[in-house]
Scaffold this active site. Structure first.
Site, PDB file in Angstrom:
ATOM      1  N   GLY A  83      -4.197 -12.227  -5.898  1.00  0.00           N
ATOM      2  CA  GLY A  83      -3.315 -11.140  -5.573  1.00  0.00           C
ATOM      3  C   GLY A  83      -2.164 -11.060  -6.656  1.00  0.00           C
ATOM      4  O   GLY A  83      -1.249 -10.433  -6.561  1.00  0.00           O
ATOM      5  N   LEU A  84      -2.374 -11.649  -7.912  1.00  0.00           N
ATOM      6  CA  LEU A  84      -1.263 -11.507  -9.043  1.00  0.00           C
ATOM      7  C   LEU A  84      -1.498 -10.437  -9.945  1.00  0.00           C
ATOM      8  O   LEU A  84      -0.795 -10.460 -10.857  1.00  0.00           O
ATOM      9  CB  LEU A  84      -1.076 -12.987  -9.663  1.00  0.00           C
TER      10      LEU A  84
ATOM     11  N   ASP B 230       2.047   2.333  -3.204  1.00  0.00           N
ATOM     12  CA  ASP B 230       2.099   3.103  -4.476  1.00  0.00           C
ATOM     13  C   ASP B 230       1.223   4.215  -4.622  1.00  0.00           C
ATOM     14  O   ASP B 230       1.453   5.357  -4.939  1.00  0.00           O
ATOM     15  CB  ASP B 230       1.746   2.039  -5.512  1.00  0.00           C
TER      16      ASP B 230
ATOM     17  N   TYR C  92     -10.124  -1.976   0.697  1.00  0.00           N
ATOM     18  CA  TYR C  92      -8.925  -1.262  -0.175  1.00  0.00           C
ATOM     19  C   TYR C  92      -9.358   0.124  -0.132  1.00  0.00           C
ATOM     20  O   TYR C  92      -8.466   0.978   0.192  1.00  0.00           O
ATOM     21  CB  TYR C  92      -8.730  -1.717  -1.456  1.00  0.00           C
TER      22      TYR C  92
ATOM     23  N   HIS D 205       0.963  -1.173  -0.198  1.00  0.00           N
ATOM     24  CA  HIS D 205       0.105   0.031  -0.153  1.00  0.00           C
ATOM     25  C   HIS D 205       0.744   1.253  -0.166  1.00  0.00           C
ATOM     26  O   HIS D 205       0.348   2.381   0.708  1.00  0.00           O
ATOM     27  CB  HIS D 205      -0.981  -0.024   1.175  1.00  0.00           C
TER      28      HIS D 205
ATOM     29  N   ASP E 169       0.901  -2.528 -10.132  1.00  0.00           N
ATOM     30  CA  ASP E 169       0.551  -3.557 -10.707  1.00  0.00           C
ATOM     31  C   ASP E 169       0.852  -3.334 -12.294  1.00  0.00           C
ATOM     32  O   ASP E 169       1.606  -4.310 -12.923  1.00  0.00           O
ATOM     33  CB  ASP E 169      -1.043  -3.959 -10.730  1.00  0.00           C
TER      34      ASP E 169
ATOM     35  N   SER F  49      -4.390 -10.119 -11.828  1.00  0.00           N
ATOM     36  CA  SER F  49      -4.715 -10.647 -13.541  1.00  0.00           C
ATOM     37  C   SER F  49      -5.503  -9.154 -14.090  1.00  0.00           C
ATOM     38  O   SER F  49      -5.344  -9.072 -15.461  1.00  0.00           O
ATOM     39  CB  SER F  49      -5.732 -11.684 -13.603  1.00  0.00           C
TER      40      SER F  49
HETATM   41  C1  GLA Z   1      -3.408  -3.765  -5.117  1.00  0.00           C
HETATM   42  C2  GLA Z   1      -3.275  -2.612  -6.056  1.00  0.00           C
HETATM   43  C3  GLA Z   1      -1.960  -1.888  -5.829  1.00  0.00           C
HETATM   44  C4  GLA Z   1      -1.612  -1.788  -4.606  1.00  0.00           C
HETATM   45  C5  GLA Z   1      -1.468  -2.944  -3.705  1.00  0.00           C
HETATM   46  C6  GLA Z   1      -1.095  -2.900  -2.277  1.00  0.00           C
HETATM   47  O1  GLA Z   1      -2.838  -4.761  -5.738  1.00  0.00           O
HETATM   48  O2  GLA Z   1      -3.889  -3.185  -7.315  1.00  0.00           O
HETATM   49  O3  GLA Z   1      -2.059  -1.014  -6.870  1.00  0.00           O
HETATM   50  O4  GLA Z   1      -1.950  -0.667  -3.896  1.00  0.00           O
HETATM   51  O5  GLA Z   1      -2.898  -3.516  -3.778  1.00  0.00           O
HETATM   52  O6  GLA Z   1       0.162  -2.658  -2.147  1.00  0.00           O
END
Ligand code: GLA
Length: 384
Positions: free
Chosen positions: A123-124, A33, A220, A31, A171, A126
């Site tokens: 959490g990859l 970015d 989020y 968290h 991402d 996609s």
């Molecule tokens: C998700 C969001 C990213 C980032 C992460 C947490 O993957 O898409 O932009 O904020 O959570 O680091």
């Protein structure tokens, strides 16, 4: 690349374009970015391929292997946000709209076909892979080129503005700038990208908790708002801090924020320090065991201060961090379910991974699937 789905689409067609975009592992920098911090991502050796075939009218279609009952049909000049089983198409539609806003979109219709070897909802990212693969294919259909920095911001905009997810550039940036054997270091404030080599003989593993998260509807956005609130509260007390990741510990301690905001800001401030220490440690040949401790601390901080973990993620991290061949393990991505990433010695193998997964299943009656990934090259045009 398995070509069956594409082969069928290509029957009697001779003009087509293909692209591939990898998924990513958030290696360190949770968290950070959207808080203007520096993050470390790893593009993986799995992702999404997109085949584009031009049409002679204004009709468009989007189909994905495995989602045969959710083929989206439409017109190039009528982009409508989708719901229900067509929701997946919001990512490519958002990209199409972002390209149109910049005069970079095809002016004639097209069919887009997708196939993926990326496990979803763990959490990859996609979603970023889908955006980048779409953008690269649509740009080819339009006969346009853009630099990878613009590709990243365009796809991030599509996700922020059309899908409605306030993500940062981790991402999209990692998927675009991935490199074999390297991590992608992203300065999210300056939007600058760098590759940094990982030590030899190390591996990355993903352990899925089996708990699905839906980032758009999840906490989020709440965390995002809390970080903004913490920054405004700090600045209301006389600071002039442009991004929360830039706050100094002392300033934070003296600011008398409410407990919730204090915890969120502490996570961001300390996580940023860990990323810097990790990068400096890699340069000065710090041992992988010491570097791995920073990943372990990151998980504790997510769990205690950012509160985006859950008991399943905590237990997986605890098991992995207690294993002699694991340097460090931590939740990866948005959190609130999803997966743990483990950075390991190369002697960590499927038998060791299975033993961890069995313990997890015994405790939660839920299977934890695991995957091993290699740091890989970023999004690109492909040939068939
Ligand atoms: C998700 C969001 C990213 C980032 C992460 C947490 O993957 O898409 O932009 O904020 O959570 O680091």
């Amino acid at each position: 690349m398995n070509q069956d789905f594409f082969d069928e689409a290509l029957t009697n067609r001779d003009e087509y374009f293909v692209s591939f975009a990898p998924g990513r592992i958030e290696f360190l920098g949770n968290h950070l970015d959207y808080n203007g911090g520096t993050v470390l991502g790893m593009a993986v050796n799995a992702g999404i391929s997109c085949l584009g075939i031009p049409t002679n009218d204004s009709s468009i279609s989007m189909s994905s292997e495995g989602l045969e009952d959710a083929v989206l049909l439409g017109k190039i000049n009528c982009i409508v946000k989708q719901t229900g089983k067509y929701k997946w198409a919001n990512y490519p539609l958002g990209v199409l709209q972002a390209l149109q806003n910049r005069d970079l979109a095809p002016t004639k219709g097209f069919h887009l076909y997708y196939k993926s070897d990326l496990p979803t909802a763990i959490g990859l990212s996609s979603s970023a892979a889908l955006e980048l693969a779409t953008a690269i294919t649509l740009l080819q259909l339009a006969g346009k080129e853009i630099d990878p920095e613009t590709l990243v911001t365009l796809c991030r905009d599509a996700e922020n503005k059309f899908v409605g997810m306030p993500c940062g550039i981790l991402d999209q940036g990692t998927s675009a700038f991935g490199k074999n054997n390297s991590l992608v270091k992203i300065d999210c404030r300056k939007e600058e990208y760098e590759s940094i080599d990982l030590p030899q003989n190390t591996q990355a593993w993903i352990f899925d908790t089996g708990i699905k998260h839906d980032l758009v509807d999840s906490l989020y956005s709440v965390r995002h708002q809390e970080c903004r609130a913490a920054l405004s509260a700090l600045n209301d007390r006389g600071s002039a801090i442009p991004h929360l990741s830039m706050v100094e510990k002392k300033v934070l301690q003296d600011a008398n924020l409410n407990e919730n905001l204090y915890k969120r800001a502490t996570h961001v401030c300390e996580e940023q320090a860990r990323v810097i220490q990790f990068c400096q440690g890699l340069e000065s040949d710090m041992s992988s065991a010491s570097l791995g401790k920073l990943l372990q601390e990151s998980h504790h901080s997510s769990s205690l201060n950012f509160e985006n973990s859950c008991k399943e993620l905590d237990y997986l991290s605890e098991l992995l961090n207690g294993h002699e061949n694991v340097h460090g393990a931590r939740l990866t991505g948005g959190g609130f379910g999803g997966a743990v990433m483990a950075w390991t010695e190369d002697c960590f193998n499927a038998t060791a991974a299975q033993a961890i997964s069995d313990k997890f299943e015994k405790r939660f009656k839920l299977k934890s699937k695991f995957y091993q990934f290699l740091p890989s090259n970023g999004a690109r045009k492909e040939t068939l």
